[in-house]
Design an enzyme around this catalytic site. Structure first.
Site, PDB file in Angstrom:
ATOM      1  N   GLU A 228       0.887  -1.171   0.000  1.00 46.38           N
ATOM      2  CA  GLU A 228       0.000   0.000   0.000  1.00 46.38           C
ATOM      3  C   GLU A 228       0.918   1.211   0.000  1.00 46.38           C
ATOM      4  O   GLU A 228       1.495   1.547   1.033  1.00 46.38           O
ATOM      5  CB  GLU A 228      -0.868   0.025   1.273  1.00 46.38           C
ATOM      6  CG  GLU A 228      -1.749  -1.184   1.476  1.00 46.38           C
ATOM      7  CD  GLU A 228      -2.993  -1.168   0.618  1.00 46.38           C
ATOM      8  OE1 GLU A 228      -3.139  -0.263  -0.225  1.00 46.38           O
ATOM      9  OE2 GLU A 228      -3.813  -2.079   0.772  1.00 46.38           O
ATOM     10  N   CYS A 262      -2.453   8.846   2.711  1.00 46.67           N
ATOM     11  CA  CYS A 262      -2.241   8.354   1.343  1.00 46.67           C
ATOM     12  C   CYS A 262      -3.468   8.648   0.479  1.00 46.67           C
ATOM     13  O   CYS A 262      -3.331   8.956  -0.700  1.00 46.67           O
ATOM     14  CB  CYS A 262      -1.918   6.879   1.355  1.00 46.67           C
ATOM     15  SG  CYS A 262      -3.107   5.926   2.277  1.00 46.67           S
TER      16      CYS A 262
END
Ligand code: NAP
Length: 460
Positions: A228, A262
């Site tokens: 990720e 993010c």
């Protein structure tokens, strides 16, 4: 990077830690391996009970765990408390749904009986970032523990106390010793752990360089990874959108975690006909944001987590401005106070080859772009190496469908904030990584999907 608690609001070093020695790491690996031999056999209802207990501890201790998080990485206290509560939610989600996700799954074939069985893999290594120090770990820990695996956590070097507290919460919940252990080590000690045959797979949330390094080490050992990584999520606003709702969500989407998320909206792509209005409203809301001590309830934007994060962000801003970008508000570090503060910033007129158009900005900086129509918006949204999330605002069903179909990302949210939810798989494409966390799909990343095929009875 030294393993230490440094308060980003003041720059003061609060506590330092000695990294684990090779001998200490070996003891933890050995304990993890022996724990797995027993833990894999524990009944599912027992694992659910421990996860529910972990949720209760998180709920009861949310205020103090949140304060620790805020001390170590500077997140505003209100969102830190919400983060701990979300961790409780993910524990309860897998406690309730895990047994169903792990149940044998019949598939009709020519066999008398054929089915899939989901088995644990063993020791899973998690390399985690500081930006959501509890949430990132619990969304890994809850499904892997439910699945019968054991976990080793290498947390970011600036959140060692969070790392140790997570280990403690899981232990206090009743999970057997060694089922979840925290390693106080640097990134340079990760490869040796990946190379250890007792470690079966790894996951990393963080930057592209860290992801590349972990995945290549794991690739050499033929071990599975989930990555990720970063994102430069678009936030698209088209003519038919509800402007007030879009602007209010734009502020939340950019300022979440003082901009260090993010899936924060980073590039705001606005249809030209409403761009002036959007810009004016966004500016007014940015001017009103309360920047300050993250331990205070009223603070909306805290410091950035480290001096490095602040300086990298400032360099990106200065380069973008030097190439022609125009600053509407903010634009340089706040030198009037200690700590690593960067003010809410808006940049417009961003040149296509500048950092503002090409790179991820990990802080409270909104990058504004104008487009003429939907096709231009989609082309600009996809003109990035990343593909994590996207938020798109339009009330036109045809436009919604085109956005869903054509945006290159792991998720598309229409008229809403991109956010993770225990029930929905989360992850990216392109250089944002691969694999999924959360939901059924997240749990299935770290299990052996064993195919079982049993023949019809034969006459002897
Ligand atoms: P980072 O430097 O990559 O750190 C993340 C973790 O990786 C830390 O534990 C770090 O340890 C470790 N690490 C660093 N280099 C490594 C290496 N060569 N080998 C093994 N481990 C290594 O990232 P960051 O700056 O802390 O976090 C910001 C980035 O993470 C942003 O790009 C952001 O978008 C991304 N992120 C992505 C998600 C997502 O779900 N997609 C969520 C949050 C953050 P040390 O602290 O010891 O260096």
């Amino acid at each position: 990077m030294a393993i230490a608690t440094v308060n980003p609001a003041t720059g003061e070093t609060v506590k330092t830690f000695t990294p684990h020695s090779p001998r200490e790491i070996e003891a933890k690996l050995s304990l993890a391996a022996s724990s797995f031999a027993q833990y894999r056999l524990t009944p599912l209802h027992q694992r659910s009970e421990w996860l529910n207990q972990a949720a209760s501890i998180l709920e009861a201790e949310a205020p103090q765990l949140a304060r620790l998080m805020t001390l170590e990485m500077g997140k505003p206290i209100k969102s830190a408390i919400a983060e701990v509560q979300k961790c409780a939610l993910v524990c309860r989600y897998y406690a309730e749904n895990g047994p169903g996700f792990l149940a044998d799954e019949p598939i009709e074939t020519d066999a008398k009986l054929s089915y899939l069985r989901y088995e644990p893999m063993g020791i899973i290594l998690a390399v985690m970032p500081w930006n959501f120090p509890f949430w990132q770990v619990f969304r890994f820990a809850a499904p892997i523990l439910m699945g019968g695996n054991v976990g080793l956590l290498k947390h970011a070097s600036n959140v060692p106390q969070c790392s140790l507290e997570i280990e403690r919460v899981i232990r206090d919940a009743g999970f057997p010793p060694g089922v979840f252990q925290s390693l106080l080590i640097g990134g340079n000690q990760v490869e040796a752990i990946i190379n250890d045959p007792r470690v079966k797979a790894a996951t990393l949330t963080g930057s592209e360089p860290a992801g590349m390094s972990l995945a290549s080490a794991a690739g050499k050992q033929i071990k599975k990874t989930v990555l990720e990584l970063g994102g430069s999520d678009p936030f698209i606003v088209l003519e038919s959108a509800n402007l007030e709702a879009a602007v209010a969500t734009a502020v939340t989407a950019r300022m979440l975690n003082s901009g260090q998320s993010c899936v924060a909206a980073k590039r705001f792509i606005i249809q030209a006909s409403m761009a002036d209005a959007f810009e004016a409203k966004l500016l007014a809301k940015f001017q009103a944001l309360k920047v300050g001590d993250p331990q205070l309830e009223e603070t909306e934007v805290g410091p950035l987590a480290t001096p490095g994060i602040r300086d990298d962000l400032d360099l990106q801003v200065q380069k973008t401005v030097a190439m022609g970008g125009k600053v509407l508000i903010g634009g340089k570090p706040m030198s009037d106070r200690p700590g690593y503060f960067y003010p809410p910033t808006i940049i417009t007129e961003i040149p296509p080859d500048s950092p503002g158009a090409q790179e991820e900005f990990f802080g409270p900086v909104a990058l504004l772009f104008r487009v003429n129509d939907l096709s231009e918006a989609i082309a600009l949204a996809n003109d990035t190496v990343f593909g994590l999330g996207a938020s798109a605002w339009t009330n036109n069903p045809q436009e919604q469908e085109r956005l869903i179909q054509e945006i290159e990302a792991g998720c598309v949210f229409i008229n809403g904030l991109v956010k993770s939810d225990p029930r929905l798989p989360f992850g990216g494409i392109k250089r944002s990584g691969y694999g999924r966390e959360l939901g059924k799909e997240g749990m299935r990343e770290f299990v052996n999907i064993k195919t079982v095929w049993i023949a019809h009875d034969t006459q002897s």
